[in-house]
Motif scaffolding. Structure first.
Motif, PDB file in Angstrom:
ATOM      1  N   UNK A  76     -11.987   0.757   7.224  1.00 34.21           N
ATOM      2  CA  UNK A  76     -10.734   1.508   7.226  1.00 34.21           C
ATOM      3  C   UNK A  76     -10.223   1.738   8.653  1.00 34.21           C
ATOM      4  N   UNK A  77     -11.154   1.816   9.618  1.00 32.78           N
ATOM      5  CA  UNK A  77     -10.725   2.098  11.000  1.00 32.78           C
ATOM      6  C   UNK A  77     -10.131   0.868  11.700  1.00 32.78           C
ATOM      7  N   UNK A  78     -10.275  -0.314  11.085  1.00 38.77           N
ATOM      8  CA  UNK A  78      -9.689  -1.515  11.707  1.00 38.77           C
ATOM      9  C   UNK A  78      -8.565  -2.132  10.890  1.00 38.77           C
ATOM     10  N   UNK A  79      -8.767  -2.284   9.588  1.00 36.48           N
ATOM     11  CA  UNK A  79      -7.763  -2.993   8.785  1.00 36.48           C
ATOM     12  C   UNK A  79      -6.561  -2.095   8.499  1.00 36.48           C
ATOM     13  N   UNK A  80      -5.358  -2.587   8.715  1.00 36.48           N
ATOM     14  CA  UNK A  80      -4.174  -1.722   8.576  1.00 36.48           C
ATOM     15  C   UNK A  80      -3.722  -1.468   7.137  1.00 36.48           C
ATOM     16  N   UNK A  81      -4.100  -2.328   6.185  1.00 41.69           N
ATOM     17  CA  UNK A  81      -3.514  -2.210   4.843  1.00 41.69           C
ATOM     18  C   UNK A  81      -3.931  -0.948   4.115  1.00 41.69           C
ATOM     19  N   UNK A  82      -2.957  -0.245   3.533  1.00 36.76           N
ATOM     20  CA  UNK A  82      -3.243   0.818   2.571  1.00 36.76           C
ATOM     21  C   UNK A  82      -2.188   0.716   1.466  1.00 36.76           C
ATOM     22  N   UNK A  83      -2.652   0.578   0.230  1.00 36.41           N
ATOM     23  CA  UNK A  83      -1.725   0.511  -0.902  1.00 36.41           C
ATOM     24  C   UNK A  83      -1.347   1.929  -1.284  1.00 36.41           C
ATOM     25  N   UNK A  84      -0.065   2.233  -1.160  1.00 34.79           N
ATOM     26  CA  UNK A  84       0.436   3.573  -1.460  1.00 34.79           C
ATOM     27  C   UNK A  84       1.194   3.512  -2.776  1.00 34.79           C
ATOM     28  N   UNK A  85       0.628   4.168  -3.812  1.00 36.15           N
ATOM     29  CA  UNK A  85       1.244   4.120  -5.144  1.00 36.15           C
ATOM     30  C   UNK A  85       1.465   5.546  -5.626  1.00 36.15           C
ATOM     31  N   UNK A  86       2.712   6.052  -5.523  1.00 34.91           N
ATOM     32  CA  UNK A  86       2.971   7.431  -5.952  1.00 34.91           C
ATOM     33  C   UNK A  86       3.061   7.554  -7.470  1.00 34.91           C
ATOM     34  N   UNK A  87       3.320   6.473  -8.168  1.00 36.67           N
ATOM     35  CA  UNK A  87       3.484   6.511  -9.625  1.00 36.67           C
ATOM     36  C   UNK A  87       4.904   6.121  -9.998  1.00 36.67           C
ATOM     37  N   UNK A  88       5.058   5.593 -11.219  1.00 40.07           N
ATOM     38  CA  UNK A  88       6.381   5.111 -11.661  1.00 40.07           C
ATOM     39  C   UNK A  88       7.436   6.205 -11.563  1.00 40.07           C
ATOM     40  N   UNK A  89       8.514   5.923 -10.878  1.00 36.71           N
ATOM     41  CA  UNK A  89       9.643   6.854 -10.806  1.00 36.71           C
ATOM     42  C   UNK A  89       9.442   8.023  -9.863  1.00 36.71           C
ATOM     43  N   UNK A  90       8.282   8.120  -9.223  1.00 36.60           N
ATOM     44  CA  UNK A  90       8.031   9.247  -8.308  1.00 36.60           C
ATOM     45  C   UNK A  90       8.384   8.834  -6.890  1.00 36.60           C
ATOM     46  N   UNK A  91       9.240   9.631  -6.258  1.00 39.10           N
ATOM     47  CA  UNK A  91       9.622   9.370  -4.867  1.00 39.10           C
ATOM     48  C   UNK A  91      10.044  10.694  -4.266  1.00 39.10           C
ATOM     49  N   UNK A  92      10.384  10.699  -2.978  1.00 38.20           N
ATOM     50  CA  UNK A  92      10.846  11.947  -2.387  1.00 38.20           C
ATOM     51  C   UNK A  92      10.166  12.243  -1.068  1.00 38.20           C
ATOM     52  N   UNK A  93      10.351  13.451  -0.555  1.00 38.29           N
ATOM     53  CA  UNK A  93       9.884  13.790   0.792  1.00 38.29           C
ATOM     54  C   UNK A  93       8.378  13.607   0.987  1.00 38.29           C
ATOM     55  N   UNK A  94       7.580  13.902  -0.049  1.00 39.46           N
ATOM     56  CA  UNK A  94       6.130  13.784   0.129  1.00 39.46           C
ATOM     57  C   UNK A  94       5.716  12.310   0.298  1.00 39.46           C
ATOM     58  N   UNK A  95       6.425  11.431  -0.407  1.00 37.84           N
ATOM     59  CA  UNK A  95       6.152   9.998  -0.255  1.00 37.84           C
ATOM     60  C   UNK A  95       6.558   9.543   1.152  1.00 37.84           C
ATOM     61  N   UNK A  96       7.705  10.034   1.610  1.00 36.57           N
ATOM     62  CA  UNK A  96       8.132   9.709   2.976  1.00 36.57           C
ATOM     63  C   UNK A  96       7.114  10.200   4.001  1.00 36.57           C
ATOM     64  N   UNK A  97       6.643  11.414   3.780  1.00 36.06           N
ATOM     65  CA  UNK A  97       5.648  11.980   4.693  1.00 36.06           C
ATOM     66  C   UNK A  97       4.380  11.132   4.697  1.00 36.06           C
ATOM     67  N   UNK A  98       3.970  10.685   3.514  1.00 35.84           N
ATOM     68  CA  UNK A  98       2.765   9.859   3.413  1.00 35.84           C
ATOM     69  C   UNK A  98       2.934   8.573   4.225  1.00 35.84           C
ATOM     70  N   UNK A  99       4.095   7.944   4.075  1.00 39.45           N
ATOM     71  CA  UNK A  99       4.331   6.695   4.811  1.00 39.45           C
ATOM     72  C   UNK A  99       4.346   6.937   6.322  1.00 39.45           C
ATOM     73  N   UNK A 100       5.009   8.020   6.728  1.00 41.21           N
ATOM     74  CA  UNK A 100       5.057   8.334   8.170  1.00 41.21           C
ATOM     75  C   UNK A 100       3.658   8.585   8.731  1.00 41.21           C
ATOM     76  N   UNK A 101       2.881   9.358   7.981  1.00 45.91           N
ATOM     77  CA  UNK A 101       1.536   9.689   8.473  1.00 45.91           C
ATOM     78  C   UNK A 101       0.683   8.435   8.601  1.00 45.91           C
ATOM     79  N   UNK A 102       0.698   7.605   7.581  1.00 40.68           N
ATOM     80  CA  UNK A 102      -0.131   6.398   7.614  1.00 40.68           C
ATOM     81  C   UNK A 102       0.303   5.481   8.758  1.00 40.68           C
TER      82      UNK A 102
END
Lengths: 491, 491
Positions: free
Chosen positions: A141-167
């Motif tokens: 995890x400390x070297x490979x950049x890939x992380x599959x981010x799956x919030x769930x069907x139809x789920x989106x919003x600020x928390x998803x944005x925050x997750x993407x920014x943090x990662x």
């Protein structure tokens, strides 16, 4: 303010998350009931500390603190990211999320490392379902950049944005999947290949080692940089992707019909594969293999970085964020006091710069000094845009004194002084330090050239003015020891 | 005696074989009825010439000649290897083998590039069935080492040995499969992944670009160096391969049941995928993508070479065979005349040593000079065994004059002269040339050290004697221009 992440569940994956966050400057609060958790995470951290800091050509922030906690409620206090990496059983996951949500900030992201469950399965029956999302990483995890981010069907919003920014901020690539499916995307491929591989071993067509060679001497190297579709696009050549598919489609029909069956997963098959694997890799211990793997990954990812492609391009983008707001991103005008040498390099010695003993190799000293020269050029305005417009500096000669040795992972700094700068000429003096310890000096004479004629020419007036300003500012410093030395001169 | 190969069927694969043979010093005789064949093979050759010669740190033999012939019988004259890369239709293959066997040496290997047919299908009805074997390469053939060699069930003997020797001699890795199956080994995996990928795109779970990213930012980089089983062995950690399989086995059961179905391969699917691929990669032309791919592959394979692992270890082994019998493999005693500078480097400038303009970058001049120093040390007896016993030379200072530029692919030579050699001290002078053109000089002062104390110490008497012999032999040469120069000295 220090950012804080919680890691719930240690082990290889949880430990990898802890390392990824801590080495990017986050404090990490760990909960894991396993009495061996601290030791296990310590081993992952040791691997991460030797391989990750040198990946980029800029130093990472100061390492965060890792603390161990007796309860989930304790571990999640004041955290903005909570990563769950407990065993792959749904009832354990649900109990864990319940305890997390009772104590955590509702605005924190709860990421799950699950490789198989859909987010809807994880969210089912939870107090705040939308807070929980799949964030499935890849080992190490400390070297490979890939992380599959799956919030769930139809789920989106600020928390998803925050997750993407943090990662993204910790150097990862969030692959945001809008549609949930079993096993997400990457593991679908891993499973398909795994099943094929089990057949091939069971049927005695190839051993585990032959299969690994079939992958790593061929398509594995292709995939590491372009993946599947872009590789085939190139293979299709001038005729294009449609032509390639037309060729490939029918040719594949018959083997497809052979892939429907699943080999029985019994002790015989496990023994066969484990035995072959021992024969193939048993000469190395797991710790050896981990280090070999990390050396290889760092070297290949840095090779891709030099080509500005794939995982290497991601690293370059991450690196740019590490420079922002530091002197390594400044322009000459930003530096009010031009009387002191300028910091031009601040980085960890990467694994691919070292010999088998872990010492930085001879030629990499010049690599570091050349990077320092490039950065100084950029500082005075000779940047990518200027170079694209047709002017640059070429090095005419170089003198390096090797004063002391340095190991992989060490934080090195180079400070640069202008000994002379006027007209076409630039005479630089670099000093490389680890802390207070002088490692090497580099003395370089450069000429400004026209990239069209490849002959000396005057730089732009702005560049010359910036250069002269530093030359004058540095003129009153005492002359460094070693300036003007020739090779073999008496000491 | 020049070795001769026949390439029957040009195109990307046939052209790749032609390049692989020709750049390893074989003459290549091509038959392809396509009037565009010469142009197409020329384009593959151009790609190969820019990427392949620099892969190794020793120059390849002089390039062989490529000739084009009007008939198969003409093309196969005097050849010891005949490679068939005609379209994947069995009746075309049989007609081709018939014509080949009427005219060729019965002791020549006939290799087929088929990705799908079993050797028994190819051999069926042929005059000398055992002469025909599957030799399935991977694109780009001039870079990737893997070739699946499948002689057919129960078939073995001198011709199979000859095939393996020949493939190894041109830098390939023959994966000798003793049991024939449809699609051999590697393409079984490619087919399984391809089918999964078609589903994911068709179902709108991920685009072609997202799928490529899921591969190249994660497991693709892992597989490039360790393949599947060794990767999982490491992931299993201390608990071992059996434990890993026990975990993975049951967890995979449910997705297996979802992989049984095949998506309908119709125009809609082709349009969907081709459209997404255009969006993903359409900014680059195919020629651009080929060059990007080759740059990436060369860089990653050379990164693995530095780690002595995977495809990089294969390259190292191949390189050793290129040195044998040349001055680059000699010991001091083999060199009767010690009065002349010694050739210490003879290599092509690799792609990963150059900037975006194709010029060799500053730091790589020192890399080449450091390689020259290492080779000179080896020549006088300071080799890997001696270093393992605790002694070596460390560079104390270096002076480089950059005299002229050089491009990727250029053949460079370094000649090394001893300016002084006695006791702990070694003062070397390297000159780097492309042909008669002086590119750079390197002046280096080294001290022999004890690797235990890291302090200066005397070398073995044998090493000192060899060093003194060259120092005395070189003493009567005129002093080179630039010796003892300091940075910024007037010219």
């Amino acid at each position: 303010m220090t950012k804080i992440a919680a890691v719930i569940g240690g082990g290889v994956i949880g430990g990898g998350w802890a390392a990824r966050f801590a080495l990017n400057g986050w404090n990490v609060q760990v909960f894991d009931p396993d009495p061996q958790a601290e030791r296990k995470i310590g081993e992952v951290m040791a691997n991460a500390r030797r391989s990750m800091p040198g990946l980029t050509d800029v130093a990472l922030p100061d390492e965060g603190k890792i603390s161990f906690h007796d309860s989930i409620s304790d571990a999640v206090q004041d955290t903005s990211w909570i990563q769950e990496s407990v065993p792959e059983r749904l009832e354990i996951k649900h109990t864990t999320f319940g305890a997390i949500q009772q104590a955590c900030d509702p605005d924190a992201v709860i990421g799950s490392s699950t490789s198989g469950f859909k987010p809807s399965e994880l969210q089912d029956g939870m107090a705040r379902p939308d807070q929980i999302m799949v964030a499935h990483p890849f080992n190490p995890v400390y070297l490979l950049p890939l992380v599959e981010l799956v919030p769930g069907n139809g789920i989106d919003g600020p928390l998803v944005d925050k997750a993407k920014e943090t990662l993204t901020s910790i150097g990862m690539y969030p692959l945001h999947l809008k549609k949930e499916i079993d096993a997400h995307v990457a593991d679908r491929f891993l499973e398909a290949v795994w099943r094929e591989a089990l057949w091939l071993v069971k049927d005695g067509v190839a051993t585990t080692e032959e299969i690994d060679n079939a992958i790593r001497y061929g398509f594995g190297i292709r995939w590491a940089q372009m993946g599947l579709f872009e590789t085939y696009r190139v293979a299709g050549g001038e005729a294009g992707m449609k032509h390639f598919m037309a060729q490939f489609g029918p040719a594949l029909k018959w083997p497809w019909t052979k892939l429907m069956d699943v080999p029985e997963f019994n002790d015989d098959l496990v023994d066969l594969i484990a035995g072959q694997s021992d024969e193939q890799s048993g000469a190395y211990g797991i710790r050896d293999l981990e280090r070999i793997r990390d050396n290889n990954l760092v070297s290949m990812m840095r090779a891709l970085k030099q080509q500005d492609w794939g995982a290497g391009r991601l690293m370059k983008q991450h690196e740019a964020t590490l420079r922002v707001g530091t002197v390594l991103d400044a322009r000459a005008d930003d530096i009010a006091d031009a009387s002191q040498p300028v910091l031009t390099v601040r980085r960890a010695v990467p694994l691919d710069w070292t010999d088998y003993n872990g010492h930085m190799t001879e030629a990499k000293y010049l690599q570091a000094f050349a990077d320092a020269t490039d950065r100084f050029m950029e500082l005075i305005g000779c940047d990518a845009d200027y170079i694209a417009s047709g002017g640059s500096y070429f090095t005419a000669e170089t003198h390096i004194r090797h004063v002391d040795e340095v190991h992989a992972g060490a934080l090195i700094e180079i400070r640069t002084r202008v000994l002379m700068g006027a007209g076409k000429k630039m005479h630089l003096w670099h000093e490389m330090y680890e802390g207070d310890r002088l490692l090497a000096t580099g003395e370089h004479f450069l000429l400004h050239v026209s990239l069209q004629t490849r002959k000396p020419s005057n730089p732009s007036p702005e560049i010359e003015a910036a250069l002269v300003r530093f030359a004058q500012g540095h003129a009153s410093l005492p002359m460094p020891e070693g300036v003007g030395r020739f090779v073999g001169a008496p000491r």
